[in-house]
Design an enzyme around this catalytic site. Structure first.
Site, PDB file in Angstrom:
ATOM      1  N   LYS A 187       7.956   7.715   9.499  1.00  0.00           N
ATOM      2  CA  LYS A 187       9.118   7.726  10.507  1.00  0.00           C
ATOM      3  C   LYS A 187       9.782   6.439   9.991  1.00  0.00           C
ATOM      4  CE  LYS A 187       6.788  10.317  13.769  1.00  0.00           C
ATOM      5  NZ  LYS A 187       6.538  10.485  15.415  1.00  0.00           N
ATOM      6  N   ARG A 192      -5.925  -1.735   3.163  1.00  0.00           N
ATOM      7  CA  ARG A 192      -5.532  -1.612   1.715  1.00  0.00           C
ATOM      8  C   ARG A 192      -4.221  -1.075   1.500  1.00  0.00           C
ATOM      9  NH1 ARG A 192      -8.974   1.346  -2.955  1.00  0.00           N
ATOM     10  NH2 ARG A 192      -9.996  -0.733  -2.786  1.00  0.00           N
ATOM     11  N   ARG A 230     -15.138   4.261  -1.897  1.00  0.00           N
ATOM     12  CA  ARG A 230     -16.291   3.202  -1.937  1.00  0.00           C
ATOM     13  C   ARG A 230     -16.020   2.095  -0.907  1.00  0.00           C
ATOM     14  NH1 ARG A 230     -16.782   5.771  -6.262  1.00  0.00           N
ATOM     15  NH2 ARG A 230     -14.523   5.373  -6.914  1.00  0.00           N
ATOM     16  N   THR A 231     -14.553   1.466  -0.980  1.00  0.00           N
ATOM     17  CA  THR A 231     -14.402   0.578  -0.097  1.00  0.00           C
ATOM     18  C   THR A 231     -14.317   0.915   1.349  1.00  0.00           C
ATOM     19  OG1 THR A 231     -13.054  -0.628  -2.033  1.00  0.00           O
ATOM     20  CG2 THR A 231     -12.644  -1.406   0.557  1.00  0.00           C
ATOM     21  N   HIS A 290      -8.726  -8.315  -4.606  1.00  0.00           N
ATOM     22  CA  HIS A 290      -9.665  -7.367  -3.907  1.00  0.00           C
ATOM     23  C   HIS A 290     -10.965  -8.203  -3.574  1.00  0.00           C
ATOM     24  CE1 HIS A 290     -11.996  -4.141  -2.389  1.00  0.00           C
ATOM     25  NE2 HIS A 290     -11.444  -3.108  -3.322  1.00  0.00           N
TER      26      HIS A 290
END
Length: 484
Positions: free
Chosen positions: A130, A151, A101-102, A179
């Site tokens: 890496k 995120r 959703r985000t 959030h």
């Protein structure tokens, strides 16, 4: 023809002053829009080119700005669908942790505003695999775009990214931290059902129950921080091992005190969901987050602690209660709740699009263009045209006395009479044709009485046809008269 020419000269003599008035009015409307944009940008300038890491960085005035722009974005999406205000902007989406959703709502928000998206959601294919540091990754992406949505699975990474970035960072979740954009869309949803939350500072408090994994739930952390500024009361429902920490509870108490509210009457911890349902206006369900547990056994012990069903709601909850969930859900809300009038979590998810559109607009300093658009040339032309042509289609003008007529005499417009006469001739021709057909049929009768029956039947059909056409003439002529 002389009548038409005199009429046109009369109308033309009025066009020039009306045109001048129309142009002046349009110019005044544009000037007013400019002033309104300038005043709005002064109130929204504190969000311009700023990162969003925590809801604590947003003042109450900032929240009001975002909510108002989100309302306008909702109108935009449900109306035109999209615009091109951010057509020259690029957003980078860095997702070190899975998201549906985000991530998708941020992408859709940018695209509906006309912008472009750079998506990096599989870090196994990036230089992170890496050994590249977070700071180097952010610094590199900030040279490619105008804003970064990020995120991460570790708490505090959003603050680290701000130090390395040359463009704004929008925190889309940092581990068990915060959030903030989810809190904004949750607030937008609650506000739509309970609008007094921003106005009623001394009345009865809005009762919000948080249920589930409150210890690891970053959505709960952000939303409770935001709501504690307003007249609300929290009820925390969770197993013992998943409760909010004492430090976080004290932080909320301090916020209540800061806004002159007694913290003792504002928070309470509970074990039973049935106990809280009757005394909650908003029920905020959360899943128990499997990814936050060290072993599967620890997760299995608490994953089914609270399961909401439609029968529970009907037995204990008030009718006005609204159920929210940041999603995804596992089994904490049964699917039969989806059809319950109290469920609002899918509407809540849709609101994420509108709020994130608003957030991008205020960060780029473009919110005034959505709130106060200039009249388009097409709209201006149609408005001006309707004003200038009023003498041509106004019913009162058609009844005004013409040259040589006395005061109050009602004369039709020159164009109305020929159209009416044409219709009358067509109708007469049709009726005469029916009458001729009737006479031929009667002449072929053999005198034994059969012809009389045929004549009467045909006459009935002819009369019906003439009556129908007569009604059609009246209706059409009446409509034309009114429009002219």
């Amino acid at each position: 023809m002389p009548c038409i020419e005199s009429r046109l000269l009369d109308v033309t003599s009025r066009l020039l002053p009306l045109a001048a008035v129309g142009v002046a009015g349009y110019g005044a409307a544009c000037a007013l829009t400019f002033l309104r944009r300038w005043a709005w940008n002064r109130s929204a300038k504190r969000l311009y080119n700023k990162s969003l890491i925590s809801v604590d960085s947003l003042s109450t005035a900032n929240l009001d700005v975002i909510m108002r722009v989100a309302e306008k974005c909702k109108e935009l999406v449900l109306g035109k669908g999209k615009c091109f205000i951010l057509k020259d902007r690029i957003m980078a989406a860095l997702f070190f942790e899975p998201s549906t959703r985000t991530r998708c709502s941020f992408e859709a928000a940018m695209q509906r505003l006309g912008g472009t998206v750079i998506l990096q959601d599989n870090m196994t294919t990036s230089s992170v695999s890496k050994g590249e540091t977070l700071e180097d990754t952010v610094r590199m992406f900030s040279s490619y775009c105008d804003v970064i949505v990020m995120r991460h699975n570790l708490k505090g990474t959003a603050a680290r990214a701000v130090q390395a970035s040359s463009v704004p960072i929008l925190n889309a979740g940092d581990g068990t931290g915060e959030h903030p954009t989810q809190a904004l869309l949750d607030f937008f949803t609650i506000r739509s059902f309970f609008p007094n939350i921003q106005r009623d500072a001394s009345g009865e408090a809005l009762r919000v129950a948080f249920v589930g994994d409150l210890k690891h739930g970053r959505t709960v952390h952000s939303l409770s921080r935001l709501l504690s500024r307003y007249n609300v009361a929290f009820k925390h429902v969770s197993p013992e091992q998943l409760r909010l920490t004492d430090d976080f509870m004290r932080e909320l108490d301090e916020t209540f005190q800061k806004h002159n509210r007694d913290p003792k009457a504002r928070q309470g911890c509970y074990d039973s969901l049935q106990e809280v349902l009757p005394m909650s206006d908003v029920l905020y369900m959360t899943r128990v987050q499997k990814e936050r547990f060290a072993t599967p056994q620890e997760y299995a012990r608490v994953k089914d602690s609270y399961i909401l069903t439609a029968s529970l709601l009907d037995a204990y909850s008030p009718a006005h209660q609204k159920i929210l969930h940041p999603l995804p859900r596992v089994n904490e809300i049964h699917t039969d709740v989806d059809r319950n009038i109290r469920s609002a979590y899918f509407e809540q998810a849709q609101n994420g699009l509108f709020v994130r559109m608003a957030l991008l607009l205020v960060v780029f300093g473009k919110s005034a263009e959505v709130l106060f658009p200039y009249p388009s040339p097409k709209e201006a032309f149609l408005s001006l045209f309707s004003v200038l042509t009023w003498p041509l289609w106004s019913p009162s003008e058609g009844k005004r006395a013409a040259t040589g007529a006395g005061e109050g005499a009602e004369l039709p417009l020159p164009t109305a009479r020929p159209r009416t006469q044409t219709l009358e001739k067509e109708i007469e021709s049709a009726c005469n044709w029916s009458l001729r057909e009737r006479r031929v049929q009667c002449a072929d009768g053999d005198g034994d009485g059969d012809g009389v029956g045929v004549w009467m039947e045909k006459e009935t059909e002819s009369d019906s046809a003439c009556d129908w056409r007569e009604m059609e003439k009246v209706a059409v002529c009446g409509w034309m008269w009114e429009c002219m």
